[in-house]
Scaffold this motif. Structure first.
Motif, PDB file in Angstrom:
ATOM      1  N   UNK A 120      -1.178  -3.177 138.982  1.00 47.41           N
ATOM      2  CA  UNK A 120      -2.008  -3.734 140.045  1.00 47.41           C
ATOM      3  C   UNK A 120      -1.269  -4.842 140.803  1.00 47.41           C
ATOM      4  N   UNK A 121      -0.502  -5.641 140.106  1.00 45.22           N
ATOM      5  CA  UNK A 121       0.281  -6.687 140.765  1.00 45.22           C
ATOM      6  C   UNK A 121       1.304  -6.070 141.713  1.00 45.22           C
ATOM      7  N   UNK A 122       1.977  -4.997 141.272  1.00 43.19           N
ATOM      8  CA  UNK A 122       2.951  -4.323 142.132  1.00 43.19           C
ATOM      9  C   UNK A 122       2.278  -3.735 143.361  1.00 43.19           C
ATOM     10  N   UNK A 123       1.073  -3.210 143.191  1.00 46.14           N
ATOM     11  CA  UNK A 123       0.331  -2.652 144.326  1.00 46.14           C
ATOM     12  C   UNK A 123      -0.067  -3.746 145.318  1.00 46.14           C
ATOM     13  N   UNK A 124      -0.513  -4.879 144.800  1.00 46.31           N
ATOM     14  CA  UNK A 124      -0.914  -5.980 145.675  1.00 46.31           C
ATOM     15  C   UNK A 124       0.255  -6.486 146.514  1.00 46.31           C
ATOM     16  N   UNK A 125       1.462  -6.422 145.958  1.00 51.83           N
ATOM     17  CA  UNK A 125       2.640  -6.888 146.684  1.00 51.83           C
ATOM     18  C   UNK A 125       2.893  -6.091 147.962  1.00 51.83           C
ATOM     19  N   UNK A 126       2.474  -4.811 147.964  1.00 51.72           N
ATOM     20  CA  UNK A 126       2.692  -3.977 149.155  1.00 51.72           C
ATOM     21  C   UNK A 126       1.393  -3.707 149.907  1.00 51.72           C
ATOM     22  N   UNK A 127       0.338  -4.494 149.591  1.00 47.37           N
ATOM     23  CA  UNK A 127      -0.886  -4.442 150.388  1.00 47.37           C
ATOM     24  C   UNK A 127      -1.945  -3.473 149.919  1.00 47.37           C
ATOM     25  N   UNK A 128      -1.908  -3.080 148.636  1.00 51.09           N
ATOM     26  CA  UNK A 128      -2.899  -2.140 148.109  1.00 51.09           C
ATOM     27  C   UNK A 128      -3.572  -2.726 146.869  1.00 51.09           C
ATOM     28  N   UNK A 138      -2.286   7.432 138.817  1.00 54.80           N
ATOM     29  CA  UNK A 138      -1.514   7.792 137.634  1.00 54.80           C
ATOM     30  C   UNK A 138      -0.168   7.103 137.661  1.00 54.80           C
ATOM     31  N   UNK A 139       0.545   7.157 136.542  1.00 57.88           N
ATOM     32  CA  UNK A 139       1.847   6.505 136.450  1.00 57.88           C
ATOM     33  C   UNK A 139       2.816   7.379 135.670  1.00 57.88           C
ATOM     34  N   UNK A 140       4.092   7.344 136.088  1.00 56.43           N
ATOM     35  CA  UNK A 140       5.149   8.017 135.333  1.00 56.43           C
ATOM     36  C   UNK A 140       6.073   6.995 134.671  1.00 56.43           C
ATOM     37  N   UNK A 141       5.598   5.787 134.517  1.00 51.15           N
ATOM     38  CA  UNK A 141       6.303   4.631 133.945  1.00 51.15           C
ATOM     39  C   UNK A 141       7.159   3.898 134.985  1.00 51.15           C
ATOM     40  N   UNK A 142       7.601   4.615 136.018  1.00 53.36           N
ATOM     41  CA  UNK A 142       8.395   3.990 137.072  1.00 53.36           C
ATOM     42  C   UNK A 142       7.564   3.727 138.315  1.00 53.36           C
ATOM     43  N   UNK A 143       6.724   4.683 138.685  1.00 51.67           N
ATOM     44  CA  UNK A 143       5.911   4.586 139.899  1.00 51.67           C
ATOM     45  C   UNK A 143       4.429   4.730 139.576  1.00 51.67           C
ATOM     46  N   UNK A 144       3.609   4.082 140.406  1.00 50.09           N
ATOM     47  CA  UNK A 144       2.164   4.292 140.395  1.00 50.09           C
ATOM     48  C   UNK A 144       1.800   5.186 141.574  1.00 50.09           C
ATOM     49  N   UNK A 159       9.497  -2.746 144.349  1.00 52.73           N
ATOM     50  CA  UNK A 159      10.236  -2.860 145.600  1.00 52.73           C
ATOM     51  C   UNK A 159      10.356  -1.572 146.387  1.00 52.73           C
ATOM     52  N   UNK A 160       9.527  -0.567 146.084  1.00 48.70           N
ATOM     53  CA  UNK A 160       9.592   0.687 146.838  1.00 48.70           C
ATOM     54  C   UNK A 160       8.190   1.185 147.168  1.00 48.70           C
ATOM     55  N   UNK A 161       8.107   1.986 148.217  1.00 49.57           N
ATOM     56  CA  UNK A 161       6.814   2.491 148.675  1.00 49.57           C
ATOM     57  C   UNK A 161       7.024   3.809 149.399  1.00 49.57           C
ATOM     58  N   UNK A 162       6.125   4.770 149.183  1.00 46.45           N
ATOM     59  CA  UNK A 162       6.183   6.054 149.867  1.00 46.45           C
ATOM     60  C   UNK A 162       4.767   6.583 150.064  1.00 46.45           C
TER      61      UNK A 162
END
Length: 244
Positions: A120-128, A138-144, A159-162
């Motif tokens: 959730x912290x990583x998501x908040x960093x990119x505005x979600x 879901x998560x694959x351990x690297x990405x949400x 540090x990544x978004x798609x």
């Protein structure tokens, strides 16, 4: 809210009010011999300005093929699984991750999960943001992988978004052969404590399969993540699975 369960030794309490989430420090450390420095007593998060899933969607409505601006990067969604295909030399590897409906997880369990709080912290960093009531992710351990609606999902990493959009409701593609799905389904039907995560085609209708302890990776962390290797062969439509 009252809970008799304390999980994970979390030292932050959360109170939701209107459009704000207040994080309150539940413990402090003082020293009689060292100077005391200012301590953050609370922090405030607001859903204003963050993009969130506005409505809860059924996972079944997500079935299909999804792509981003680079159409060679596609996701295939079937049931509650996201499948991805990668190529190493002549070998194709099929990897899947599990989509979780957060509304089916209790508030106490979800917000005491260090794994979910980190995501959730990583998501908040990119505005979600990922509200419990409406989030499928879901998560694959690297990405949400966060579903925003029936047509859009986003992939968030350190540090990544798609962004991905749904290309078609038909999940059928030669990239993910039917016999690969049949092997995954056969393994799922056998039960047991481990779940098939990856499968690599080795040629001559032979596959190497990796099974793991936990696929609810957005919300759970296994203390010891064991991997078991099995092999599968397909002959005249019959699937044979063996331990390696």
């Amino acid at each position: 809210m009252k809970s008799n369960k304390v999980a994970g030794g979390q030292s932050v309490g959360f109170i939701a009010s209107d459009h704000k989430l207040y994080g309150l420090q539940l413990s402090y450390v003082y020293s009689a011999t060292q100077a005391n420095f200012p301590t953050d007593r609370a922090y405030i998060l607001s859903d204003q300005g963050y993009q969130t899933p506005k409505k809860h969607v059924n996972i079944s409505s997500l079935t299909g093929r999804w792509g981003n601006s680079d159409t060679t990067d596609q996701l295939i969604v079937r049931k509650h699984w996201i499948y991805q295909v990668s190529q190493t030399g002549v070998h194709s590897t099929y990897t899947r991750l599990k989509l979780q409906d957060l509304s089916k997880i209790t508030t106490a369990d979800l917000y005491s999960s260090a794994t979910f709080n980190y995501a959730q912290i990583q998501a908040l960093k990119v505005g979600y943001a990922m509200p419990r009531a409406t989030t499928i992710a879901g998560s694959d351990k690297t990405y949400t992988y966060l579903v925003l609606n029936k047509k859009t999902l986003v992939r968030i990493g350190e540090g990544s978004f798609q962004r991905y959009t749904k290309l078609t409701a038909d999940p059928t593609t030669t990239d993910l052969p039917e016999k690969v799905l049949q092997i995954f389904n056969k393994l799922d039907g056998q039960g047991g404590t481990q779940i098939a995560e990856t499968m690599t085609a080795m040629g001559n209708n032979s596959y190497t399969i990796g099974l793991v302890d936990n696929m609810d990776r957005l919300t759970k962390t296994s203390l010891q993540q064991n991997t078991t290797i099995k092999t599968a062969t397909v002959s005249n439509g019959k699937i044979t699975i063996k331990n390696e």
